[in-house]
Scaffold this motif. Structure first.
Motif, PDB file in Angstrom:
ATOM      1  N   MET A 131      -5.711  15.964  -6.885  1.00 48.01           N
ATOM      2  CA  MET A 131      -4.981  15.401  -5.669  1.00 48.01           C
ATOM      3  C   MET A 131      -5.921  14.396  -5.061  1.00 48.01           C
ATOM      4  N   LYS A 132      -7.031  14.670  -4.904  1.00 45.41           N
ATOM      5  CA  LYS A 132      -8.196  13.845  -4.337  1.00 45.41           C
ATOM      6  C   LYS A 132      -8.238  12.552  -5.130  1.00 45.41           C
ATOM      7  N   LYS A 133      -8.363  12.755  -6.616  1.00 40.98           N
ATOM      8  CA  LYS A 133      -8.447  11.813  -7.466  1.00 40.98           C
ATOM      9  C   LYS A 133      -7.206  10.789  -7.189  1.00 40.98           C
ATOM     10  N   ASP A 134      -6.024  11.161  -7.136  1.00 44.69           N
ATOM     11  CA  ASP A 134      -4.950  10.435  -6.906  1.00 44.69           C
ATOM     12  C   ASP A 134      -4.946   9.657  -5.667  1.00 44.69           C
ATOM     13  N   ALA A 149       0.886  -1.158  -0.012  1.00 45.63           N
ATOM     14  CA  ALA A 149      -0.142  -0.015   0.088  1.00 45.63           C
ATOM     15  C   ALA A 149       1.001   1.309   0.143  1.00 45.63           C
ATOM     16  N   THR A 150       1.938   1.270   0.800  1.00 45.08           N
ATOM     17  CA  THR A 150       2.857   2.492   0.788  1.00 45.08           C
ATOM     18  C   THR A 150       3.476   2.575  -0.566  1.00 45.08           C
ATOM     19  N   VAL A 151       3.925   1.831  -1.301  1.00 46.11           N
ATOM     20  CA  VAL A 151       4.590   1.917  -2.392  1.00 46.11           C
ATOM     21  C   VAL A 151       3.443   2.509  -3.453  1.00 46.11           C
ATOM     22  N   VAL A 152       2.279   2.041  -3.538  1.00 52.42           N
ATOM     23  CA  VAL A 152       1.313   2.581  -4.323  1.00 52.42           C
ATOM     24  C   VAL A 152       1.094   4.108  -4.164  1.00 52.42           C
ATOM     25  N   LEU A 153       0.958   4.355  -2.803  1.00 56.20           N
ATOM     26  CA  LEU A 153       0.621   5.604  -2.164  1.00 56.20           C
ATOM     27  C   LEU A 153       1.880   6.547  -2.855  1.00 56.20           C
ATOM     28  N   MET A 154       3.135   6.135  -2.511  1.00 56.29           N
ATOM     29  CA  MET A 154       4.287   7.158  -3.093  1.00 56.29           C
ATOM     30  C   MET A 154       4.407   7.092  -4.509  1.00 56.29           C
ATOM     31  N   ILE A 155       4.001   6.030  -5.202  1.00 52.15           N
ATOM     32  CA  ILE A 155       3.967   6.502  -6.755  1.00 52.15           C
ATOM     33  C   ILE A 155       2.711   7.219  -7.226  1.00 52.15           C
ATOM     34  N   LEU A 156       1.703   6.974  -6.806  1.00 51.97           N
ATOM     35  CA  LEU A 156       0.401   7.578  -7.259  1.00 51.97           C
ATOM     36  C   LEU A 156      -0.044   8.677  -6.624  1.00 51.97           C
ATOM     37  N   GLY A 157       0.353   8.833  -5.333  1.00 52.15           N
ATOM     38  CA  GLY A 157      -0.140   9.894  -4.513  1.00 52.15           C
ATOM     39  C   GLY A 157       0.526  11.242  -4.781  1.00 52.15           C
ATOM     40  N   SER A 158       0.158  12.404  -4.052  1.00 50.50           N
ATOM     41  CA  SER A 158       0.811  13.602  -4.296  1.00 50.50           C
ATOM     42  C   SER A 158       0.725  14.290  -2.885  1.00 50.50           C
ATOM     43  N   ILE A 164      -7.881   8.723  -4.090  1.00 49.19           N
ATOM     44  CA  ILE A 164      -8.650   7.480  -4.254  1.00 49.19           C
ATOM     45  C   ILE A 164      -8.297   6.421  -5.087  1.00 49.19           C
ATOM     46  N   VAL A 165      -7.712   6.851  -6.019  1.00 52.72           N
ATOM     47  CA  VAL A 165      -6.782   5.937  -7.094  1.00 52.72           C
ATOM     48  C   VAL A 165      -5.794   4.905  -6.362  1.00 52.72           C
ATOM     49  N   ALA A 166      -4.909   5.725  -5.661  1.00 50.70           N
ATOM     50  CA  ALA A 166      -4.016   5.122  -4.955  1.00 50.70           C
ATOM     51  C   ALA A 166      -4.376   4.024  -3.922  1.00 50.70           C
ATOM     52  N   ILE A 167      -5.634   4.503  -3.192  1.00 48.86           N
ATOM     53  CA  ILE A 167      -5.990   3.406  -2.246  1.00 48.86           C
ATOM     54  C   ILE A 167      -6.977   2.567  -2.855  1.00 48.86           C
ATOM     55  N   ALA A 168      -7.507   2.636  -3.918  1.00 55.82           N
ATOM     56  CA  ALA A 168      -8.026   1.525  -4.682  1.00 55.82           C
ATOM     57  C   ALA A 168      -7.281   0.612  -5.149  1.00 55.82           C
ATOM     58  N   VAL A 169      -6.162   0.858  -5.833  1.00 59.47           N
ATOM     59  CA  VAL A 169      -4.895   0.299  -6.426  1.00 59.47           C
ATOM     60  C   VAL A 169      -4.417  -0.769  -5.259  1.00 59.47           C
ATOM     61  N   SER A 170      -4.135   0.014  -4.321  1.00 58.94           N
ATOM     62  CA  SER A 170      -3.243  -0.497  -3.209  1.00 58.94           C
ATOM     63  C   SER A 170      -4.286  -1.879  -2.593  1.00 58.94           C
ATOM     64  N   SER A 171      -5.488  -1.260  -2.540  1.00 57.66           N
ATOM     65  CA  SER A 171      -6.505  -2.453  -1.827  1.00 57.66           C
ATOM     66  C   SER A 171      -6.580  -3.782  -2.735  1.00 57.66           C
ATOM     67  N   VAL A 172      -6.594  -3.403  -4.017  1.00 59.19           N
ATOM     68  CA  VAL A 172      -6.681  -4.645  -5.054  1.00 59.19           C
ATOM     69  C   VAL A 172      -5.455  -5.519  -4.818  1.00 59.19           C
ATOM     70  N   LEU A 173      -4.195  -4.801  -4.608  1.00 58.95           N
ATOM     71  CA  LEU A 173      -2.962  -5.352  -4.619  1.00 58.95           C
ATOM     72  C   LEU A 173      -2.739  -5.986  -3.417  1.00 58.95           C
ATOM     73  N   ILE A 232       0.323  12.984   0.950  1.00 56.91           N
ATOM     74  CA  ILE A 232       0.068  11.486   0.899  1.00 56.91           C
ATOM     75  C   ILE A 232       1.254  10.998   0.479  1.00 56.91           C
ATOM     76  N   LYS A 233       2.209  11.521  -0.476  1.00 56.53           N
ATOM     77  CA  LYS A 233       3.412  11.180  -0.785  1.00 56.53           C
ATOM     78  C   LYS A 233       4.355  11.186   0.456  1.00 56.53           C
ATOM     79  N   GLY A 234       4.312  12.083   1.252  1.00 55.17           N
ATOM     80  CA  GLY A 234       5.073  12.377   2.183  1.00 55.17           C
ATOM     81  C   GLY A 234       4.832  11.428   3.322  1.00 55.17           C
ATOM     82  N   PHE A 235       3.516  11.241   3.409  1.00 52.78           N
ATOM     83  CA  PHE A 235       3.027  10.038   4.617  1.00 52.78           C
ATOM     84  C   PHE A 235       3.603   8.734   4.099  1.00 52.78           C
TER      85      PHE A 235
END
Length: 734
Positions: A566-569, A372-381, A571-580, A384-387
């Protein structure tokens, strides 16, 4: 080698390395004090930084042009800091806040001027005597900055010489791809000039027709840094609008120096209480874990400093979560050791078996969160990326300290003869309750809370005009800049205590929602509030000038710092990380129902905490995103532990034991671990809640709620949910 001598040497090496790391973290290395905790970069919310305001040179830019410019600027300034924020002021201004910067000019030099970028055939350009200035007709511009998607520095092998060379790789959007294909097809062998803000920055030769939307500028950079500078220039000029710098200020922290100091003291007290609790609960191993956790904290500070990672409130959330996971790993190991001792194993054998049996649970829990963290770092901004950065660092360090440092310390003391079972304790026979049987009751209770939270969205909309209590980061508002007399200095603390309450009363808004920034050097204070009417702004202007003797007051509408993209990023990051995470858990446990039930439990935890925001009308801003991400990471880790025990028990299941009994037993065996881990993490956050400043209250409150909710769902929801799915689908397959 004598075992005691071996133990002494191991312990000595560990202590020396730990001492060296502590010294570096405290004093640093060399004149620059590299590695010192005092040199950790703090975000704008903790330490202040630089604020730069740009204005579009185009008259009346469209809303879409401004929106695209804000988003692209956000992507670009992340090279300076993952915590930089960008927002719109008025109809034609963009403000960039970059944390932990002392020299605004240095930032401006790095960011450059956001000027116009244009591609023109070299033969259509008249070059000035300085060899840089370009004069050309605008009709000859073949590509402008709006058509450039990305520009990155890279190295590649020269096709002619075979040597490595520095290049800049360009990527165009659909319109730019089409135009660039035509130009390169019609003008092979000719030069085209890349012109930035009226100056030629490069004039490469078109060597072949390019139809893939990508190009490479080569044979122009003798140093990689020059290629990076070129790429940065191109990225800056790729903005939809040409911008000019109209203001740059050093701003004060949103948390004052005293507030930050108080928060650090609270963190230290919380950590100390956690160590004491570990020793009380686990005796000698708890003492060892406390040493390892201390090493973890020191290593974290050291790496934050060396890697120049910017630390902000969301970043602190990531560290708190990783400390909880570091404690959790030790708790899992010590619980296993106690179980082995209770089964009759000697201490040495119990320690070895404890680490071995705990390994899969620790790895699966941490790897799942790491995904989840890797996905957030790649897709987030932004935040979110700092977290994600601090959490990723914390996860790696937590596994290292638990699986290596704790293990080495325990083995060293074992070699020294510390093998009395009483010092390690024995596991008590777990009480088995009807967790599966009570699942319906718990499920109904959870649904009531979740439905109430959703229902309050409508209640809030009719009561306060919006579904949730969105903060300025989400909604934008009004920025009021007051300039005070030179002999009347307003510190952040003074502005908060004296001015903000009066502004709130005058405008009829909540004083707690006002965000304040001080500006060093010119005695300005910026008050950011919810959107004000012209009448409200006029009243505040009069108030500041008459009561507080402001010499000048300027009002601007501001956009949200959390943009739609950023909101879209997020949501997409959380969705992708959940699937993975679902796929990983399904693969590791050879059953997709484990993955589905884990993700559903995550959704449950998020919705319950969301209900708290809705019902309690808590402020929804940057910290909301950080809280939700923390809950996702914390909850999935707790779920994995129970699933790991279910998997293990299924391998040795008695033929007379039903699946329901097995699930109840597995939850009972991991119950103390769930409670102890939740308790230690809760203590850390609770002390911050009690001692921290107002801006930390809601943040820490929702974290505490998330910790309790995660413990509840792990015990009462996750295992029984898997059992229900298992029984239901087994019947269908039968």
């Amino acid at each position: 080698m004598n075992t005691k001598l071996k133990g002494v040497l191991q312990l000595l090496v560990i202590l020396l390395v730990t001492a060296a790391v502590c010294v570096v973290a405290y004093t640093g290395i060399g004149g620059a004090k590299r590695g010192s905790a005092k040199n950790i970069r703090l975000g704008l919310d903790l330490a202040g930084g630089v604020s730069v305001t740009y204005e579009a040179t185009k008259e009346n830019p469209t809303a879409q042009e401004m929106k695209d410019t804000v988003y692209k600027m956000q992507m670009r300034v992340q090279n300076e800091s993952t915590e930089a924020s960008v927002y719109q002021e008025g109809n034609n201004r963009v403000t960039v806040d970059v944390p932990d910067v002392d020299d605004p000019q240095a930032v401006l030099d790095k960011l450059g001027k956001a000027g116009a970028l244009e591609f023109v055939l070299y033969n259509n350009v008249k070059v000035g005597e300085d060899g840089k200035t370009a004069t050309y007709d605008k009709k000859d511009v073949i590509i402008d900055g709006s058509m450039l998607k990305t520009a990155e520095a890279a190295t590649q092998q020269d096709s002619t010489t075979g040597q490595s060379e520095n290049v800049v790789k360009l990527s165009f959007n659909a319109k730019g791809t089409k135009k660039f294909k035509k130009v390169t097809t019609d003008h092979v062998g000719e030069q085209f000039s890349i012109i930035y803000d009226g100056e030629i920055v490069s004039s490469p030769v078109i060597r072949e027709a390019i139809d893939g939307g990508e190009a490479v500028i080569s044979r122009s950079f003798d140093e990689f840094s020059k290629a990076e500078d070129m790429a940065s220039t191109l990225r800056i000029g790729a903005l939809p609008l040409e911008l000019k710098n109209i203001r740059s200020n050093i701003v004060g922290a949103k948390l004052g120096g005293d507030a930050l100091k108080t928060s650090l003291i609270a963190g230290a007290i919380g950590f100390g209480l956690v160590c004491i609790l570990m020793i009380v609960l686990y005796r000698f191993p708890g003492f060892i874990a406390s040493l390892a956790l201390t090493g973890y904290v020191v290593l974290m500070l050291l790496i934050l400093s060396i890697r120049h990672i910017t630390l902000t409130l969301p970043g602190i959330a990531g560290i708190i979560l990783s400390i909880g996971m570091a404690v959790d790993a030790n708790v899992i190991i010590f619980t296993r050791i106690r179980e082995e001792i209770s089964a009759g194993s000697g201490v040495r054998a119990a320690v070895k078996a404890g680490f071995s049996k705990a390994l899969s649970a620790i790895l699966d829990g941490n790897i799942t969160t790491l995904i989840a963290t890797v996905v957030l770092m790649i897709l987030g901004s932004g935040s979110i990326k700092g977290f994600a950065v601090t959490l990723m660092l914390g996860i790696v360090l937590s596994m290292f300290t638990a699986l290596f440092v704790t293990k080495m310390l325990l083995n060293s003391f074992l070699e020294l003869g510390v093998q009395n079972p009483k010092m390690y304790g024995k596991a008590k026979e777990p009480k088995i309750h009807g967790y599966v049987k009570n699942f319906k009751i718990c499920g109904v209770a959870s649904l009531i809370v979740i439905i109430a939270g959703l229902a309050f969205l409508g209640v809030n909309h009719s009561r306060i005009g919006k579904s949730l209590n969105y903060s300025l980061e989400f909604t934008g508002g009004t920025s009021t800049t007051a300039t005070f007399a030179e002999d009347d200095v307003y510190t952040l603390e003074r502005a908060e205590s004296e001015v903000a309450p009066v502004i709130a009363e005058t405008a009829g808004i909540d004083a707690g929602t006002i965000q304040i920034q001080t500006v060093e050097g010119n005695n300005q204070v910026i008050f950011k509030t919810s959107e004000l009417t012209e009448e409200q702004s006029a009243k505040i202007d009069d108030l500041l000038k008459s009561q507080f003797k402001a010499t000048e007051v300027d009002n601007q509408s501001i956009s949200s710092t959390i943009s739609g993209e950023m909101k879209k990023d997020a949501i997409v990051a959380i969705a992708v990380s959940s699937v993975l995470m679902l796929l990983y858990i399904a693969f590791r446990f050879s059953d997709v129902k484990f993955g589905v039930s884990a993700v559903l439990a995550l959704v449950h935890d998020v919705l319950v905490v969301f209900a708290a925001y809705s019902i309690g009308t808590l402020s929804v801003g940057n910290t909301f995103i950080a809280c939700m991400l923390t809950i996702v990471g914390y909850s999935i880790n707790a779920t994995i532990i129970i699933f790991d025990r279910i998997r293990e028990n299924m391998r040795t299941q008695d033929s007379k034991e039903s699946l329901e009994e097995l699930v109840n037993k597995s939850i009972g065996q991991t119950f103390t671990r769930t409670i102890y881990t939740s308790l230690t993490t809760f203590i850390m956050v609770f002390v911050l809640f009690v001692m921290g400043v107002t801006s930390l209250k809601e943040f820490t409150f929702t974290l505490m709620l998330g910790i309790v909710c995660g413990a509840y769902s792990s015990v009462c929801i996750t295992g029984p949910l898997w059992y229900t799915m298992k029984k239901k689908f087994s019947k269908k397959n039968a």
